[in-house]
Design an enzyme around this catalytic site. Structure first.
Site, PDB file in Angstrom:
ATOM      1  N   THR A 127      11.713 -23.467 -20.053  1.00  0.00           N
ATOM      2  CA  THR A 127      12.177 -24.327 -21.128  1.00  0.00           C
ATOM      3  C   THR A 127      11.134 -24.465 -22.227  1.00  0.00           C
ATOM      4  OG1 THR A 127      12.741 -26.642 -21.644  1.00  0.00           O
ATOM      5  CG2 THR A 127      11.330 -26.281 -19.748  1.00  0.00           C
ATOM      6  N   ASP A 128      11.601 -24.720 -23.443  1.00  0.00           N
ATOM      7  CA  ASP A 128      10.669 -24.972 -24.543  1.00  0.00           C
ATOM      8  C   ASP A 128       9.906 -26.284 -24.371  1.00  0.00           C
ATOM      9  OD1 ASP A 128      12.710 -26.798 -25.100  1.00  0.00           O
ATOM     10  OD2 ASP A 128      13.156 -26.012 -27.089  1.00  0.00           O
ATOM     11  N   GLU A 129      10.379 -27.159 -23.475  1.00  0.00           N
ATOM     12  CA  GLU A 129       9.734 -28.460 -23.310  1.00  0.00           C
ATOM     13  C   GLU A 129       8.320 -28.360 -22.754  1.00  0.00           C
ATOM     14  OE1 GLU A 129      12.016 -31.772 -21.909  1.00  0.00           O
ATOM     15  OE2 GLU A 129      13.906 -30.729 -22.275  1.00  0.00           O
ATOM     16  N   TYR A 151       9.319 -33.863 -15.880  1.00  0.00           N
ATOM     17  CA  TYR A 151      10.128 -32.647 -15.797  1.00  0.00           C
ATOM     18  C   TYR A 151       9.409 -31.460 -16.430  1.00  0.00           C
ATOM     19  CZ  TYR A 151      13.276 -29.130 -17.715  1.00  0.00           C
ATOM     20  OH  TYR A 151      13.828 -27.936 -18.106  1.00  0.00           O
ATOM     21  N   LYS A 155       7.873 -27.958 -14.808  1.00  0.00           N
ATOM     22  CA  LYS A 155       8.258 -26.620 -15.261  1.00  0.00           C
ATOM     23  C   LYS A 155       7.040 -25.834 -15.741  1.00  0.00           C
ATOM     24  CE  LYS A 155      11.638 -24.786 -15.577  1.00  0.00           C
ATOM     25  NZ  LYS A 155      12.352 -23.883 -14.616  1.00  0.00           N
TER      26      LYS A 155
END
Length: 323
Positions: A127-129, A151, A155
């Site tokens: 994810t870009d997060e 989260y 990741k």
């Protein structure tokens, strides 16, 4: 070719599975697909209903944190597409333990099994997060990781493990990092299906803070095509950002959703902002464009209209998962 898709009954994984079995990715045409899913709250066997009778599909229940089960399922695999993860930021804020064990430990278990069993390629879907928040511009793949939620931190940990298995052991690993996904079959805790289903029920929608948080929206079909390109043509050890090309504030997105269901602004309920809420995400996806030929094909207006129509026409699906 045998492809194992972890989390293959979830939103992104099931779309990838359905498209592979429809021979929608030329490099994977004719592939056998094995779904490995724990069938927790977001993994729905109904997401695989269109392909349940396909002789090329096998569905296996199992937890990616279980080395024995993972080894049984990955035996004979040529490609692993690792979609399984705990993904909802709000849930990670209220309780991070499952995010750490599933996203970090589960990924390590899968990587070790892939190494031990000689799996040809391992695509780690991220994810870009993991990059944190960016005020201006867009993140390239080599930007330092600065996750701000439990989260995204979990990741990021799984990304680093995937990279380490390539650098240390020579495992053929490719990492993808996507922007915000949307589309049919998405569990209604995420903003678009949450808002659509609430509005279809005549309920208000909870808008965090001032609504100024910016996200880049990516249709799940474009995302899965990017994953397939990375699986087929990506360079081992590389990271590829996958973007959608439509940046909107949450307030702008809410306005489009209100219009799509014919509701007015009185349906917006302002709520306190999320803890540690990242202000803006934006990925530079020029690498996957230039190296692998990726371009998003689903215009946001068309994709959003199709998504809203799917939830309107499949009330039984989301009423069942909301129970």
């Amino acid at each position: 070719m045998r492809v194992v898709v972890t989390g293959g009954a979830g939103f992104i994984g099931s779309h990838f599975v359905r498209t592979v079995l429809a021979d929608g990715y030329p490099g994977l045409a004719g592939a056998e697909v094995v779904v490995l899913d724990a069938f927790t709250y977001a993994g729905r066997i109904e997401n695989l209903d269109p392909v349940r009778d396909d002789p090329r599909l096998r569905v296996e229940r199992g937890d990616i944190r279980d080395p024995q089960r993972v080894g049984e399922v990955l035996a004979g695999a040529d490609l692993v597409v690792h979609c399984a993860a705990e993904t909802h930021v709000d849930r990670s804020i209220s309780g991070a333990a499952d995010f750490v064990t599933t996203n970090v430990t589960g990924t390590q278990v899968l990587l070790q099994a892939a190494l031990d069993l000689g799996v040809g390629r391992f695509v780690h879907v991220s994810t870009d997060e993991v990059y944190g928040s960016i005020e201006h511009g867009s993140w390239p793949e080599d930007h330092p990781l600065e996750p701000n939620s439990p989260y995204s931190a979990a990741k990021a940990g799984s990304d680093l493990l995937a990279r380490s298995y390539h650098r240390t052991h020579g495992l053929d690993v490719v990492i993808t990092r996507c922007s915000n996904n949307y589309g049919p079959h998405q569990f209604p805790e995420k903003v678009i299906p949450l808002f659509v289903t609430r509005l279809l029920d005549g309920r208000t929608v909870p808008l965090y803070g001032d609504g100024g948080n910016v996200r880049d929206w990516l249709h799940v079909d474009d995302h899965c095509r990017g994953i397939a390109l990375a699986a087929q043509k990506g360079r081992a050890g590389e990271i590829y950002n996958i973007g959608g090309g439509t940046e909107l504030t949450n307030l702008e997105l809410t306005g489009r959703l209100l219009a799509a269901v014919g509701a007015g602004e009185e349906m917006i309920e302002r709520v306190p902002d999320r803890k540690g809420h990242d202000r803006r995400y934006s990925v530079d996806w020029s690498k996957i464009r230039d190296e692998l030929g990726y371009e998003p094909r689903v215009p946001f207006d068309r994709g959003l209209a199709g998504t809203v129509a799917w939830y309107r026409d499949n009330r039984s699906w989301w009423e069942a998962v909301n129970r």
